[in-house]
Design a protein around this motif. Structure first.
Motif, mmCIF file in Angstrom:
data_model
loop_
_atom_site.group_PDB
_atom_site.id
_atom_site.type_symbol
_atom_site.label_atom_id
_atom_site.label_comp_id
_atom_site.label_asym_id
_atom_site.label_seq_id
_atom_site.Cartn_x
_atom_site.Cartn_y
_atom_site.Cartn_z
ATOM 1 N N GLN A 4 9.267 -46.786 3.587
ATOM 2 C CA GLN A 4 8.268 -47.269 4.531
ATOM 3 C C GLN A 4 6.921 -46.670 4.151
ATOM 4 O O GLN A 4 6.867 -45.640 3.474
ATOM 5 C CB GLN A 4 8.637 -46.815 5.938
ATOM 6 C CG GLN A 4 10.027 -47.169 6.348
ATOM 7 C CD GLN A 4 10.054 -47.984 7.602
ATOM 8 O OE1 GLN A 4 9.102 -47.998 8.349
ATOM 9 N NE2 GLN A 4 11.148 -48.678 7.814
ATOM 10 N N THR A 5 5.846 -47.311 4.587
ATOM 11 C CA THR A 5 4.533 -46.739 4.320
ATOM 12 C C THR A 5 4.426 -45.409 5.056
ATOM 13 O O THR A 5 4.944 -45.255 6.166
ATOM 14 C CB THR A 5 3.402 -47.691 4.767
ATOM 15 O OG1 THR A 5 3.573 -47.987 6.140
ATOM 16 C CG2 THR A 5 3.404 -48.967 3.963
ATOM 17 N N LEU A 25 1.549 -45.872 0.220
ATOM 18 C CA LEU A 25 0.502 -46.517 1.006
ATOM 19 C C LEU A 25 0.766 -47.997 1.226
ATOM 20 O O LEU A 25 0.369 -48.556 2.253
ATOM 21 C CB LEU A 25 -0.857 -46.347 0.323
ATOM 22 C CG LEU A 25 -1.330 -44.916 0.111
ATOM 23 C CD1 LEU A 25 -2.651 -44.908 -0.629
ATOM 24 C CD2 LEU A 25 -1.463 -44.195 1.435
ATOM 25 N N ARG A 26 1.387 -48.664 0.249
ATOM 26 C CA ARG A 26 1.643 -50.099 0.360
ATOM 27 C C ARG A 26 2.950 -50.429 -0.334
ATOM 28 O O ARG A 26 3.282 -49.867 -1.370
ATOM 29 C CB ARG A 26 0.517 -50.906 -0.296
ATOM 30 C CG ARG A 26 0.631 -52.398 -0.076
ATOM 31 C CD ARG A 26 -0.565 -53.136 -0.649
ATOM 32 N NE ARG A 26 -0.445 -53.418 -2.068
ATOM 33 C CZ ARG A 26 0.301 -54.396 -2.588
ATOM 34 N NH1 ARG A 26 1.006 -55.163 -1.810
ATOM 35 N NH2 ARG A 26 0.321 -54.601 -3.882
ATOM 36 N N ILE A 27 3.705 -51.349 0.274
ATOM 37 C CA ILE A 27 4.983 -51.783 -0.283
ATOM 38 C C ILE A 27 4.949 -53.295 -0.436
ATOM 39 O O ILE A 27 4.462 -54.005 0.442
ATOM 40 C CB ILE A 27 6.157 -51.385 0.631
ATOM 41 C CG1 ILE A 27 6.218 -49.869 0.778
ATOM 42 C CG2 ILE A 27 7.463 -51.925 0.109
ATOM 43 C CD1 ILE A 27 7.227 -49.399 1.789
ATOM 44 N N GLY A 28 5.430 -53.771 -1.550
ATOM 45 C CA GLY A 28 5.516 -55.202 -1.827
ATOM 46 C C GLY A 28 6.155 -55.354 -3.188
ATOM 47 O O GLY A 28 7.092 -54.641 -3.524
ATOM 48 N N ASP A 30 4.589 -54.573 -5.739
ATOM 49 C CA ASP A 30 4.100 -53.316 -6.314
ATOM 50 C C ASP A 30 4.042 -52.271 -5.215
ATOM 51 O O ASP A 30 3.929 -52.602 -4.042
ATOM 52 C CB ASP A 30 2.701 -53.486 -6.900
ATOM 53 C CG ASP A 30 2.675 -54.423 -8.082
ATOM 54 O OD1 ASP A 30 3.657 -54.426 -8.837
ATOM 55 O OD2 ASP A 30 1.680 -55.138 -8.239
ATOM 56 N N PHE A 31 4.111 -51.001 -5.611
ATOM 57 C CA PHE A 31 3.938 -49.897 -4.676
ATOM 58 C C PHE A 31 2.593 -49.247 -4.945
ATOM 59 O O PHE A 31 2.242 -49.002 -6.094
ATOM 60 C CB PHE A 31 5.037 -48.845 -4.877
ATOM 61 C CG PHE A 31 6.335 -49.174 -4.199
ATOM 62 C CD1 PHE A 31 6.743 -48.459 -3.089
ATOM 63 C CD2 PHE A 31 7.146 -50.191 -4.668
ATOM 64 C CE1 PHE A 31 7.940 -48.744 -2.466
ATOM 65 C CE2 PHE A 31 8.340 -50.484 -4.057
ATOM 66 C CZ PHE A 31 8.743 -49.758 -2.948
ATOM 67 N N LYS A 32 1.842 -48.952 -3.892
ATOM 68 C CA LYS A 32 0.597 -48.206 -4.029
ATOM 69 C C LYS A 32 0.892 -46.796 -3.546
ATOM 70 O O LYS A 32 1.378 -46.599 -2.432
ATOM 71 C CB LYS A 32 -0.508 -48.830 -3.191
ATOM 72 C CG LYS A 32 -1.866 -48.196 -3.413
ATOM 73 C CD LYS A 32 -2.948 -48.973 -2.697
ATOM 74 C CE LYS A 32 -4.309 -48.464 -3.075
ATOM 75 N NZ LYS A 32 -5.362 -49.259 -2.436
ATOM 76 N N MET A 43 -0.898 -47.839 -8.719
ATOM 77 C CA MET A 43 -0.047 -48.956 -8.332
ATOM 78 C C MET A 43 0.989 -49.111 -9.434
ATOM 79 O O MET A 43 0.643 -49.170 -10.609
ATOM 80 C CB MET A 43 -0.850 -50.243 -8.186
ATOM 81 C CG MET A 43 -1.893 -50.183 -7.125
ATOM 82 S SD MET A 43 -1.810 -51.276 -5.743
ATOM 83 C CE MET A 43 -0.861 -52.643 -6.130
ATOM 84 N N ARG A 46 7.728 -52.355 -8.456
ATOM 85 C CA ARG A 46 8.894 -51.923 -7.672
ATOM 86 C C ARG A 46 9.997 -51.398 -8.592
ATOM 87 O O ARG A 46 10.620 -50.372 -8.315
ATOM 88 C CB ARG A 46 9.412 -53.083 -6.825
ATOM 89 C CG ARG A 46 10.667 -52.753 -6.036
ATOM 90 C CD ARG A 46 11.108 -53.923 -5.194
ATOM 91 N NE ARG A 46 10.219 -54.155 -4.085
ATOM 92 C CZ ARG A 46 10.335 -53.556 -2.891
ATOM 93 N NH1 ARG A 46 11.301 -52.705 -2.684
ATOM 94 N NH2 ARG A 46 9.480 -53.828 -1.933
#
Length: 57
Positions: A4-5, A25-28, A30-32, A43, A46
């Motif tokens: 989770q963020t 910070l961000r999940i999709g 790509d991960f930030k 970035m 995944r």
């Protein structure tokens, strides 16, 4: 493993600053991630993230 963020993760290889702890910070697709020591942002895909994460803190 689900992420989770805001989660802190420990990566296998350390960042050049010496820390291996990162905040998500961000999940999709790509991960930030932000380095917890020097606040550097990256970035990564995944697939690469899931291979390089050691554990969730």
């Amino acid at each position: 493993m689900s992420y989770q963020t805001g989660d802190l993760v420990e990566m296998k290889k350390p960042h050049p600053c010496g820390s291996n702890k990162w905040e998500i910070l961000r999940i999709g697709a790509d991960f930030k991630l932000r380095c917890s020591a020097c606040n550097h942002l990256i970035m990564i895909s995944r697939e690469k993230f899931e291979k390089s994460v050691k554990r969730k803190i």
